[in-house]
Design a protein around this motif. Structure first.
Motif, PDB file in Angstrom:
ATOM      1  N   HIS A  20       0.848  -1.211   0.000  1.00 26.38           N
ATOM      2  CA  HIS A  20       0.000   0.000   0.000  1.00 26.38           C
ATOM      3  C   HIS A  20       0.878   1.254   0.000  1.00 26.38           C
ATOM      4  O   HIS A  20       0.584   2.215  -0.699  1.00 26.38           O
ATOM      5  CB  HIS A  20      -0.917   0.017   1.233  1.00 26.38           C
ATOM      6  N   TRP A  21       1.934   1.217   0.801  1.00 24.85           N
ATOM      7  CA  TRP A  21       2.831   2.379   0.854  1.00 24.85           C
ATOM      8  C   TRP A  21       3.538   2.534  -0.490  1.00 24.85           C
ATOM      9  O   TRP A  21       3.640   3.635  -1.019  1.00 24.85           O
ATOM     10  CB  TRP A  21       3.867   2.215   1.976  1.00 24.85           C
TER      11      TRP A  21
ATOM     12  N   ASP B 129       2.501   1.594  -3.417  1.00 19.96           N
ATOM     13  CA  ASP B 129       1.573   2.024  -4.470  1.00 19.96           C
ATOM     14  C   ASP B 129       1.116   3.475  -4.315  1.00 19.96           C
ATOM     15  O   ASP B 129       0.795   4.127  -5.302  1.00 19.96           O
ATOM     16  CB  ASP B 129       0.317   1.132  -4.463  1.00 19.96           C
ATOM     17  N   ASN B 130       1.034   3.958  -3.091  1.00 21.64           N
ATOM     18  CA  ASN B 130       0.377   5.245  -2.871  1.00 21.64           C
ATOM     19  C   ASN B 130       1.277   6.393  -2.425  1.00 21.64           C
ATOM     20  O   ASN B 130       0.942   7.544  -2.667  1.00 21.64           O
ATOM     21  CB  ASN B 130      -0.741   5.070  -1.828  1.00 21.64           C
ATOM     22  N   THR B 131       2.357   6.076  -1.735  1.00 25.96           N
ATOM     23  CA  THR B 131       3.143   7.161  -1.131  1.00 25.96           C
ATOM     24  C   THR B 131       4.554   7.268  -1.699  1.00 25.96           C
ATOM     25  O   THR B 131       5.073   8.368  -1.872  1.00 25.96           O
ATOM     26  CB  THR B 131       3.230   6.933   0.401  1.00 25.96           C
TER      27      THR B 131
ATOM     28  N   TYR C  19      -6.510   4.313   1.747  1.00 27.91           N
ATOM     29  CA  TYR C  19      -6.259   4.407   0.313  1.00 27.91           C
ATOM     30  C   TYR C  19      -7.467   3.862  -0.450  1.00 27.91           C
ATOM     31  O   TYR C  19      -8.338   3.222   0.148  1.00 27.91           O
ATOM     32  CB  TYR C  19      -5.007   3.600  -0.052  1.00 27.91           C
TER      33      TYR C  19
ATOM     34  N   GLU D  84      -7.779   1.377  -2.344  1.00 25.12           N
ATOM     35  CA  GLU D  84      -7.927  -0.080  -2.267  1.00 25.12           C
ATOM     36  C   GLU D  84      -8.302  -0.566  -0.865  1.00 25.12           C
ATOM     37  O   GLU D  84      -8.655  -1.729  -0.692  1.00 25.12           O
ATOM     38  CB  GLU D  84      -6.657  -0.789  -2.770  1.00 25.12           C
ATOM     39  N   THR D  85      -8.208   0.322   0.133  1.00 23.01           N
ATOM     40  CA  THR D  85      -8.579  -0.098   1.493  1.00 23.01           C
ATOM     41  C   THR D  85      -9.893   0.552   1.957  1.00 23.01           C
ATOM     42  O   THR D  85     -10.349   0.291   3.060  1.00 23.01           O
ATOM     43  CB  THR D  85      -7.461   0.249   2.503  1.00 23.01           C
TER      44      THR D  85
END
Lengths: 209, 158
Positions: A61-62, A64-66, B47, B49-50
């Motif tokens: 998640h990190w 992909d997003n940050t 996010y 996706e979450t």
């Protein structure tokens, strides 16, 4: 009975790598930690040390997003650099994926391989980081396959990655991934635990610059 | 049957109990699922996706709050605590599903129980959404049966 079952399970976990490998005792060269090459300028004012596991969902998640925003706004401008230290605790494939990343580093494609791993991450030990898939990632990146396969199959970085895991857990006391240590040239440091948003990184980095 | 909800929540003490239960579940669940961080700043980190997972936590917390307060009302009215067990089961499933394997809880489970812990942790992470939906389903079932029995018991008591 439960205690016995747990004891057997714990022992099998500790021994799972040894059961599948025929490694000799580590040499002195193998008893040192390994780390990624530095991403960004060597002379940056702030260093981000990411401690992660290639099978960790939150690390993805990190990623992909940050991560890209940090690269665009701080690393590309030379203010910040970054290194990655493995803490492969989630499953058996975590350790192999970390070893593969250092085999890619031998051919100076560490970060490309790192990106490839996170882009293709799936469930823990679901087969996405099997030996064959790791080799196919290397093939996609146009690495020398003989050299990469020899490195991976001989488990060249087995002990170093294991030492990274031990150091992360026991010496640095890290208990989750991803964990980020941000350190400036004056020695001030802050820790960010988890896949926190870019705004948090921005505030912490600005406070350290 | 829906009158039983109005009847219970016409008493402000059960509204307060519902709100407290909801918040008492929402914050810990958000923290262990790593959607809410307390350090270095108090911040939600959600996010695209979450977002669905996070919305399930909100639904789970609200439904659990309603179920708990209605069951407390029912226990005080008819001295029958049979349905409390089911609501606890539903809540526990929903809570354990969110304990991210990368987080401190997952880490503790894996380092303590080894392979078994790793398998359990992976299962809870990989099946987080179905487990949360199951948990919400159990709670809705408990809510339905509580409403039904309350409407019957209230009529009997009248």
């Amino acid at each position: 009975m439960i205690v016995v079952a747990l004891a057997i399970s714990f022992t099998s976990y500790l021994g799972q790598f040894e059961q599948t490998t025929t490694l000799s005792s580590p040499s002195s060269d193998e008893m040192v930690t390994v780390q990624s090459p530095v991403l960004g300028s060597e002379s940056a004012s702030v260093t981000i040390v990411e401690v992660g596991d290639y099978q960790c969902e939150m690390c993805k998640h990190w990623f992909d997003n940050t991560r890209q925003q940090v690269i665009d706004n701080y690393i590309d401008s030379g203010k910040v650099n970054m290194i990655f230290i493995d803490m492969p605790f989630l499953g058996t494939d975590s350790h192999v994926a970390s070893m593969a990343s250092y085999c890619a580093a031998d051919q100076e494609k560490y970060w490309e391989y790192h990106v490839m791993l996170y882009e293709h991450q799936e469930g823990v030990d679901s087969g996405w980081a099997s030996n064959e898939r790791l080799k196919s990632f290397a093939f996609t990146l146009d690495l020398d396959m003989n050299e990469f396969s020899q490195c991976l199959d001989s488990k060249k970085y087995y002990y170093q990655v294991k030492l990274n895991l031990d150091k992360s857990m026991n010496s640095f006391g890290i208990q989750s991934t991803p964990t980020f240590l941000l350190i400036n040239t004056s020695g001030e440091q802050q820790q960010i635990r988890g896949a926190q948003s870019y705004s948090v990184f921005e505030r912490v980095i600005e406070s350290l610059l | 049957m829906e009158n039983s909800i109005k009847f219970v929540f016409s008493n402000y003490r059960y509204v307060v109990l519902c709100a407290i239960t909801t918040l008492a579940l929402f914050f810990p669940l958000s923290i262990i699922s790593e959607y809410l961080y307390l350090e270095p700043y108090f911040i939600f980190s959600i996010y695209d996706e979450t977002a669905f997972n996070f919305s399930l936590i909100v639904i789970l917390s609200v439904v659990a709050g309603i179920v708990v307060s209605m069951n407390v009302f029912r226990v005080r009215l008819v001295k029958d605590a049979k349905k409390i067990g089911s609501s606890i089961t539903g809540t526990v499933i929903g809570a354990s599903a969110g304990a991210c394997s990368c987080g401190p809880i997952g880490f503790s489970v894996i380092t303590t129980f080894g392979t078994a812990g790793s398998i359990a942790s992976s299962f809870l992470t990989n099946y987080e959404i179905p487990l949360r939906l199951l948990s919400i389903g159990i709670l809705l079932l408990v809510l339905f049966t509580t409403m039904k029995s309350l409407s019957l018991e209230c009529k009997i008591n009248q």
